[in-house]
Design an enzyme around this catalytic site. Structure first.
Site, PDB file in Angstrom:
ATOM      1  N   ASP A  73       0.540  -5.476  13.351  1.00  0.00           N
ATOM      2  CA  ASP A  73      -0.013  -5.534  11.998  1.00  0.00           C
ATOM      3  C   ASP A  73      -1.498  -5.166  11.977  1.00  0.00           C
ATOM      4  O   ASP A  73      -2.311  -5.819  11.332  1.00  0.00           O
ATOM      5  CB  ASP A  73       0.191  -6.921  11.372  1.00  0.00           C
ATOM      6  CG  ASP A  73       0.018  -6.897   9.853  1.00  0.00           C
ATOM      7  OD1 ASP A  73       0.035  -5.798   9.269  1.00  0.00           O
ATOM      8  OD2 ASP A  73      -0.159  -7.982   9.265  1.00  0.00           O
TER       9      ASP A  73
ATOM     10  N   SER B 260      -6.461 -10.419   3.730  1.00  0.00           N
ATOM     11  CA  SER B 260      -5.825  -9.738   4.857  1.00  0.00           C
ATOM     12  C   SER B 260      -6.665  -8.573   5.355  1.00  0.00           C
ATOM     13  O   SER B 260      -7.104  -7.725   4.577  1.00  0.00           O
ATOM     14  CB  SER B 260      -4.445  -9.217   4.452  1.00  0.00           C
ATOM     15  OG  SER B 260      -3.557 -10.278   4.229  1.00  0.00           O
TER      16      SER B 260
ATOM     17  N   HIS C 235      -0.250  -3.953   7.111  1.00  0.00           N
ATOM     18  CA  HIS C 235       0.453  -4.216   5.846  1.00  0.00           C
ATOM     19  C   HIS C 235      -0.455  -4.001   4.629  1.00  0.00           C
ATOM     20  O   HIS C 235       0.034  -3.881   3.508  1.00  0.00           O
ATOM     21  CB  HIS C 235       1.064  -5.624   5.827  1.00  0.00           C
ATOM     22  CG  HIS C 235       0.100  -6.736   5.560  1.00  0.00           C
ATOM     23  ND1 HIS C 235      -0.431  -7.532   6.559  1.00  0.00           N
ATOM     24  CD2 HIS C 235      -0.421  -7.205   4.400  1.00  0.00           C
ATOM     25  CE1 HIS C 235      -1.228  -8.443   6.030  1.00  0.00           C
ATOM     26  NE2 HIS C 235      -1.247  -8.256   4.718  1.00  0.00           N
TER      27      HIS C 235
END
Length: 234
Positions: free
Chosen positions: A111, A186, A81
């Site tokens: 992911d 992230s 992402h």
């Protein structure tokens, strides 16, 4: 004799003014200080110092995230992402060097994505550990670029193992930690006290303001590493 007395009096007066501090000013003040400390190569600060050269910031234009170098060939693990649909992104190393990186591939369900920077020297690959060895209460560090603040290190513990969370649109098990994770973390590494990567920081449970509330999630490295290896092979 009178002249000698006047000269002596004037000399004493000048000496008196000097003694009053009008000629020399206030004496300097130096507070006691500790001696310079030797570099700390142990504990969490030593762990952070070893891992920071392996962590990168990722700029996708519309946003960004973090990642970490996994080998000398320039492969970098991050979240799918973070890169989105981009085929190339900009990567900034811990020493400030910026390079263009190719997105080798991504697994949207897990992911995870792998980037590649070609022809770059002086890379510092991270050591991958074993998430299977984690226990609740273990100390961990989260390293990345939350809110664009590159090289940020936060500490906490493993709060839970095999926590079911939504990743890439599906339910997956994750390592839960209270190490502060915010937008921009992230794709960065979750690191154990030995300096080994045990997870890929990927999601947070947030309050109404959208910030960290002490509940973050990382993809276990035992699951992430084989996926990255397959992307690199293909």
């Amino acid at each position: 004799m009178l002249s000698a007395v006047l000269v002596a009096g004037l000399t004493g007066a000048v000496a008196g003014f000097a003694g009053a501090g009008l000629a020399t000013g206030p004496a300097p003040v130096t507070l006691p200080r500790a001696a310079p400390a030797a570099p700390n190569t142990t504990g969490l600060s030593g762990t952070a110092a070893r891992l920071l050269p392996s962590v990168v910031s990722i700029d996708v234009g519309r946003g960004g995230g973090s990642g970490f170098i996994v080998d000398g060939a320039g492969h970098i693990i991050t979240n799918a992402h973070v890169v989105g649909e981009a085929s190339t992104v900009s990567v900034v190393l811990n020493d400030g060097r910026r390079f263009s990186a190719r997105v080798l591939g991504a697994d949207q369900d897990e992911d995870l994505a792998v980037l590649e920077v070609a022809g770059v020297t002086g890379l510092a690959p991270a050591t991958l550990g074993r998430s299977a060895d984690l226990a609740v209460g273990d100390q961990v560090l989260a390293i990345g670029s939350p809110l664009g603040l590159s090289g940020t290190v936060t500490s906490g513990i493993v709060s839970a193992l095999d926590r079911q969370v939504r990743l890439g649109g599906t339910s997956r098990s994750a390592v839960q930690t209270d190490a502060s994770i915010n937008p921009g973390n992230s794709g960065g590494p979750l690191v154990n006290a030995r300096g080994e990567v045990v997870g890929v920081n990927t999601a947070i449970a947030s309050g109404r303001g959208g910030g960290n509330i002490g509940i973050g999630f990382a993809i276990p490295i035992d699951r992430a590493a084989p996926i990255a290896e397959q992307i690199i092979r293909d």
